[in-house]
Enzyme design. Structure first.
Site, mmCIF file in Angstrom:
data_model
loop_
_atom_site.group_PDB
_atom_site.id
_atom_site.type_symbol
_atom_site.label_atom_id
_atom_site.label_comp_id
_atom_site.label_asym_id
_atom_site.label_seq_id
_atom_site.Cartn_x
_atom_site.Cartn_y
_atom_site.Cartn_z
ATOM 1 N N LEU A 581 0.835 -1.203 0.000
ATOM 2 C CA LEU A 581 0.000 0.000 0.000
ATOM 3 C C LEU A 581 0.862 1.241 0.000
ATOM 4 O O LEU A 581 0.470 2.301 -0.474
ATOM 5 C CB LEU A 581 -0.893 0.019 1.248
ATOM 6 C CG LEU A 581 -2.032 -0.994 1.291
ATOM 7 C CD1 LEU A 581 -2.665 -1.002 2.679
ATOM 8 C CD2 LEU A 581 -3.069 -0.686 0.234
ATOM 9 N N GLY A 584 6.303 3.959 4.521
ATOM 10 C CA GLY A 584 6.276 5.160 5.350
ATOM 11 C C GLY A 584 6.815 4.843 6.719
ATOM 12 O O GLY A 584 7.007 3.677 7.058
ATOM 13 N N GLY A 585 7.048 5.879 7.453
ATOM 14 C CA GLY A 585 7.543 5.688 8.810
ATOM 15 C C GLY A 585 8.806 4.868 8.773
ATOM 16 O O GLY A 585 9.830 5.328 8.316
ATOM 17 N N PHE A 586 8.712 3.627 9.155
ATOM 18 C CA PHE A 586 9.913 2.816 9.184
ATOM 19 C C PHE A 586 9.680 1.451 8.549
ATOM 20 O O PHE A 586 10.354 0.486 8.848
ATOM 21 C CB PHE A 586 10.395 2.660 10.616
ATOM 22 C CG PHE A 586 9.363 2.032 11.503
ATOM 23 C CD1 PHE A 586 9.420 0.679 11.798
ATOM 24 C CD2 PHE A 586 8.324 2.779 12.036
ATOM 25 C CE1 PHE A 586 8.470 0.100 12.621
ATOM 26 C CE2 PHE A 586 7.371 2.193 12.843
ATOM 27 C CZ PHE A 586 7.435 0.853 13.136
ATOM 28 N N GLY A 587 8.660 1.369 7.726
ATOM 29 C CA GLY A 587 8.436 0.065 7.125
ATOM 30 C C GLY A 587 7.527 0.143 5.925
ATOM 31 O O GLY A 587 7.104 1.213 5.489
ATOM 32 N N LYS A 603 1.836 -3.299 8.683
ATOM 33 C CA LYS A 603 3.062 -2.524 8.527
ATOM 34 C C LYS A 603 4.223 -3.393 8.969
ATOM 35 O O LYS A 603 4.264 -3.891 10.084
ATOM 36 C CB LYS A 603 2.970 -1.271 9.400
ATOM 37 C CG LYS A 603 4.123 -0.318 9.201
ATOM 38 C CD LYS A 603 4.001 0.828 10.146
ATOM 39 C CE LYS A 603 4.055 2.146 9.412
ATOM 40 N NZ LYS A 603 4.085 3.271 10.339
ATOM 41 N N ASP A 704 4.798 14.243 13.452
ATOM 42 C CA ASP A 704 5.020 14.050 12.018
ATOM 43 C C ASP A 704 3.697 14.092 11.263
ATOM 44 O O ASP A 704 3.414 13.239 10.427
ATOM 45 C CB ASP A 704 5.768 12.740 11.765
ATOM 46 C CG ASP A 704 6.387 12.690 10.358
ATOM 47 O OD1 ASP A 704 6.485 13.762 9.715
ATOM 48 O OD2 ASP A 704 6.757 11.600 9.913
#
Ligand SMILES: *[C@@H]1O[C@H](CO)[C@@H](O)[C@H](O)[C@H]1NC(C)=O
Ligand SMILES: *[C@@H]1O[C@H](CO)[C@@H](O)[C@H](O)[C@H]1NC(C)=O
Ligand SMILES: *[C@@H]1O[C@H](CO)[C@@H](O)[C@H](O)[C@H]1NC(C)=O
Ligand SMILES: *[C@@H]1O[C@H](CO)[C@@H](O)[C@H](O)[C@H]1NC(C)=O
Ligand SMILES: *[C@@H]1O[C@H](CO)[C@@H](O)[C@H](O)[C@H]1NC(C)=O
Ligand SMILES: *[C@@H]1O[C@H](CO)[C@@H](O)[C@H](O)[C@H]1NC(C)=O
Ligand SMILES: *[C@@H]1O[C@H](CO)[C@@H](O)[C@H](O)[C@H]1NC(C)=O
Length: 924
Positions: A581, A584-587, A603, A704
């Site tokens: 999908l 983002g972030g960390f994964g 995620k 964020d």
């Protein structure tokens, strides 16, 4: 004996006084010798005679020393303790010298009338100084570097005092209550300026004969109401303190000439009693938070009132404020003009981002003052705001009664006065007014049995109210929620549900309690929801507790949140590319589908990439997400920590990110978002963030916020995602935590980018940027733009300066009509406000919610039937009820909705795929 001696002795005898032979030295001589030895007497002062009565500047009566007057003579040295033995001393003046050392006690000098000790270098002040000084009239202690000292209670021994002067004398503590008219009936001068005094002015000052009152330059606080009863005042210096509240009535101060109020935090309107005071010569008002019109004093009054240093509506003296401003200020009068409002109500237009005020087409439609710490009574002047539809005064500390005038408000649909200390009869409102009066123990009672009774519940205090009596007038719905969310969490909701059975006129009220409490079994954490309701019957009822009959209970149990990696592999097609999908972030985020068709978002942090840093982030995300539940925050359904795998399972948001709809709609074949959609989305996000900041038991800062972290459902309603960066904010929510920088350029608040310091205002800034993006359709940082318009916030500020350029800045897909343009303009103001350079200039999210909700309300179907919105059909099943509540958009029910969200978690989770211990109401 010589003749003259006989005469003197006769005279003495007539006066019934002792007669001493002049050839004898004064009995005070030994003590005066000590004094001479101790002081450093300049040669100009002749103290050489054996008899001190012959010394310069020393006076005697009947051979006893009564006066020592050596002020301003360059005297040094110290004062000896033997001063106490000069028992006939009436006047002691040593001011303006360089005398050092401790000031000795003068205790017992019952004839001493005047002690002028000011402007020396005394190191300490004796606590028994005043003991027995029963004749003291004037004492001057000013400008001595005493060790900090408190005014001793023994000052009451000097009941004839007219002057107590101790400016710059290191006096600490509070101004004692003993300065009152009973104790000091002749006190005229009380000078205590520039000390270390703190606390409030004592009430005892009322009714005193004080004429000159100086307490400037320290840490005094509270109101100055007591001044209004100090009718002898001619000179009042209060400047440079932390006094607050409104100025009192000055009409009794008919001799007041000099009033210095500058550099305090006074609020409210300058009273006419001051402006019209005939005696006034000088008045200093600079640097306060005074409101209303700039006062116009008589021409001969010397006024110090630097422009812009207060909160006057207009700068021109004597020019009246807008009518709305006058009404709003009059409303604050009964609650003492709280400072929050003075800080946030600027200018002459209440529709321009005034705290708690929402407008539509220039009319005030909502007043939302929930949990504003208000004390006092409800002003009947609310009735002058004739466009008002919503009035929320909940969670304050208001006393008195609900003014009957409020019933005249023609458009009022909701009045929430829950959780105050109101009493008295509830006036009769129109049928369609939703009235919430919960949590006022004495409401409905004619008299006040417990005037100081505390209101149950507060803004965020835990526990439910079960004792609050409920009264409702005909045709009102009483619905309210009191609850606290704790950890994973005890949530006791006292909900007085309105049960409706088709027919509007035969309404029945039924109390229902919903309790959600933590349910620990082994290491699994679950959430259990209990709903207990009593059966429907006529009239209002008593409150029923959770312990009521088990037959009425439905259990919903959200199960184990741990999900096995195998399950997640299965549902994501072994984490296939097609299922991605986004990243983002960390994964990477994968779409997953359970066998009943329920979609989830997984995620995943790839194995091997797991650093310690990443793990900490991951754990923080889990910890936060399990605590935070809100309909506008993406729900965490479960997680997996197996081997190197770290996965989080979220509810699936079918419409993806906001950035997709804002910036990539063309590429993705989407329709551009209409303005009303954008508004609703903004409001959703604002509510989610508001919850994070304040409504959750602890305050969280997202850090964020950006459109790619805002996800949309099929109904295009938004939820805030990605709490990987959330850190627990300090509990008081005000102070910033210094942490490493996280966030995305373009959305970073300047102070955060520069110093890394984080407060909730960092999110407010990012939110402002998002608003600007929604208005303009441009990204926070748009590399395709020329240098000078690359940074959206800077560009937006520039474009916003005038109407022409502003219209050009609006996203061209919007094509606004006039009404839309007005709405966009309000949001632009808000966006600018949110992106203010200084964090303290930015509003709170609650203000943002107020502004946006009043705008969003305008677009809803013409006449909202609020009854319907609140109504719960008692025959509906629990999940249906919950759905209905969720569908109901109401800012002040967000904590309530948060709880219902908890159950929503269970609904997509129900399949046995990864939750094994589920039972939901409709799976009975
Ligand atoms: C001086 O006064 C002190 C305190 O009152 C007293 O104790 C002392 O006896 C006095 N000295 C003489 C010599 O009277
Ligand atoms: C005051 O006294 C302190 C010590 O007691 C001394 O250091 C200082 O110089 C004195 N100041 C004056 C003006 O005499
Ligand atoms: C003097 O002050 C002391 C201490 O406050 C008090 O106990 C005493 O009663 C006072 N004496 C007189 C005569 O006021
Ligand atoms: C006044 O200051 C004191 C501390 O000096 C504080 O305890 C008190 O709460 C303050 N009162 C007000 C009204 O701010
Ligand atoms: C001030 O005087 C008024 C009337 O003279 C009285 O009602 C009020 O209680 C007094 N306030 C104080 C603080 O003494
Ligand atoms: C008050 O204002 C007057 C007029 O500006 C000024 O002369 C005076 O020094 C001020 N007083 C104080 C205490 O600031
Ligand atoms: C409400 O006011 C009462 C009386 O003034 C006070 O004791 C209480 O602490 C106040 N409660 C809150 C929550 O401010």
């Amino acid at each position: 004996m010589k003749k003259t001696h006989v005469l003197v002795c006769l005279l003495c005898w007539f006066l019934s006084l002792l007669c001493h032979v002049s050839s004898q030295s004064s009995p005070d001589a030994p003590f005066m010798e000590k004094l001479k030895a101790s002081l450093k007497i300049p040669s100009s002062l002749d103290w050489s005679d054996p008899d001190p009565c012959n010394w310069a500047k020393v006076g005697c009566l009947n051979n006893r020393v009564t006066r020592i007057q050596i002020g301003k003579l360059n005297v040094g040295g110290t004062l000896p303790p033997e001063l106490r033995n000069l028992s006939e001393l009436t006047t002691f003046e040593v001011m303006n010298n360089q005398i050092t050392g401790p000031l000795p006690s003068l205790a017992g000098l019952s004839n001493l009338q005047e002690a002028n000790l000011h402007n020396n270098n005394f190191s300490s002040f004796p606590s028994d100084f005043f003991t027995g000084l029963s004749s003291l009239v004037h004492v001057f202690l000013d400008y001595n570097p005493f060790e900090p000292w408190e005014i001793p209670a023994s000052v009451t021994n000097s009941s004839s005092l007219q002057t107590f002067s101790a400016t710059g004398a290191n006096v600490k503590g509070r101004i004692p209550g003993i300065f009152n008219s009973d104790t000091f009936p002749q006190l005229r001068v009380l000078h205590l300026a520039m000390n270390q005094l703190e606390g409030e002015l004592p009430n005892g000052l009322a009714g005193t004969s004080i004429e000159s009152f100086w307490v400037n330059g320290q840490s005094l606080n509270g109101t100055i109401d007591v001044i209004q009863n100090m009718s002898s005042l001619t000179e009042v210096w209060l400047h440079g303190n932390q006094f607050s509240g409104p100025l009192p009535d000055f009409s009794m101060l008919t001799g007041l000439q000099n009033l210095s109020l500058r550099d305090n935090q006074f609020t409210g309107v300058v009273p006419a009693s001051l402006i019209n005071l005939k005696s006034l010569v000088v008045v200093n008002l600079t640097n306060n938070e005074l409101q209303g019109p700039t006062p116009k004093f008589a021409d001969n009054v010397n006024v110090d009132m630097r422009a812009g240093s207060n909160r006057f509506c207009l700068d021109d003296p004597g020019v009246a404020c807008d009518d709305h401003v006058n009404v709003l200020l009059s409303i604050l009068e009964t609650v003492g003009y709280p400072q929050t409002f003075a800080d946030n109500w600027k200018g002459n237009d209440p529709c321009n981002n005034w705290l708690g005020v929402a407008c539509a087409q220039g009319n005030i439609v909502s007043i939302l003052f929930p949990r504003k710490g208000l004390t006092g009574t409800i002003s009947s002047n609310f009735a002058k705001l004739t466009s008002l539809t919503t009035l929320d005064l909940s969670g304050n500390n208001l006393t008195g009664t609900i003014p009957v005038e409020l019933t005249t408000l023609p458009k009022l649909t909701k009045l929430d006065v829950s959780n105050n200390r109101l009493y008295g009869k509830i006036p009769s409102f129109r049928q369609n007014v939703v009235l919430v009066t919960e949590g006022n123990p004495d409401i409905g009672k004619d008299k006040v049995p417990t005037p100081d009774g505390k209101s149950p519940g507060g803004s965020s205090s835990g526990g439910g109210s079960s004792s609050g009596s409920k009264k409702s007038n005909t045709g009102t719905v009483v619905g309210s929620v009191i609850g606290g969310v704790g950890g994973l969490s005890l949530l006791a909701l006292g909900i007085f549900l309105y049960a409706r059975k088709g027919n509007r006129t035969s309404r029945v009220q039924s109390p229902t309690t919903v309790v959600i409490h933590p349910h620990h079994s082994g290491d699994q954490e679950g959430v259990k929801i209990t709903v207990a309701g009593s059966s429907v019957n006529g009239g209002s009822e008593t409150f029923s507790h959770t312990s009521s009959g088990p037959s009425d209970m439905h259990m919903v149990e959200a199960g184990n949140m741990v999900i096995s990696i195998q399950v997640l592999r299965n549902v994501t097609n072994n984490f296939s590319q097609e299922n991605i999908l986004g990243r983002g972030g960390f994964g990477t985020v994968y779409k997953g589908e359970l066998h009943d068709g329920t979609k989830i978002a997984v995620k995943r942090m790839e194995s091997g990439v797991v650093s310690e840093k990443g793990l900490a982030e991951f754990k923080s995300e889990i910890a936060v997400l399990t605590k935070v539940r809100h309909r506008h925050l993406v729900t965490l359904l479960g997680y997996c920590l197996e081997g190197n795998e770290r996965l989080l399972v979220y509810e699936y948001m079918p419409q993806g990110t906001l950035s997709r709809h804002l910036f990539n709609w063309k590429e993705e074949g989407l329709k551009p978002l209409e303005w009303t959609r954008r508004l609703t989305i903004a409001l959703d996000v604002a509510r989610g963030v508001e919850y994070l900041h304040g409504l959750a038991q602890q305050s969280f800062i997202h850090r964020d916020l950006k459109p790619s972290n805002i996800l949309l459902g099929d109904d295009m309603r938004a939820k805030v995602a990605d709490f990987g960066l959330v850190r627990l904010a300090p509990v008081d929510g005000k102070h910033s935590v210094e942490t490493r920088l996280a966030g995305t350029f373009g959305y970073l608040a300047p102070e955060y980018a520069v110093t890394g310091r984080v407060t909730t205002k960092v999110d407010v800034f990012s939110f402002g940027v998002i608003l600007m993006e929604m208005i303009t359709g441009r990204k926070a940082l748009d590399e395709t733009q020329p240098e000078e318009s690359l940074h959206l916030v800077t560009w937006f500020r520039r474009m916003h300066l005038n109407k022409e350029t502003f219209r050009k800045a609006i996203d061209e897909t919007i094509q606004p009509d006039e009404e839309t343009l007005a709405s966009i303009s309000t949001v632009s103001e808000l966006a600018g406000h949110c992106c203010a350079r200084e964090p303290y200039q930015r509003p709170d999210m609650s203000h943002v919610v107020n502004v946006l909700s009043s705008l969003a309300e305008l677009w809803k179907p013409a006449e909202l039937d609020t009854d319907d919105e609140f109504a719960i059909d008692y025959e509906m099943s629990l999940p249906q009820v919950l759905k209905k509540w969720q569908a109901f958009e109401n800012s002040d029910s967000s904590s309530f909705l948060a709880s219902t969200d908890t159950t929503q978690t269970s609904i997509p989770c129900r399949p046995s795929g990864f939750a094994d211990s589920f039972a939901s109401a409709d799976a009975r």
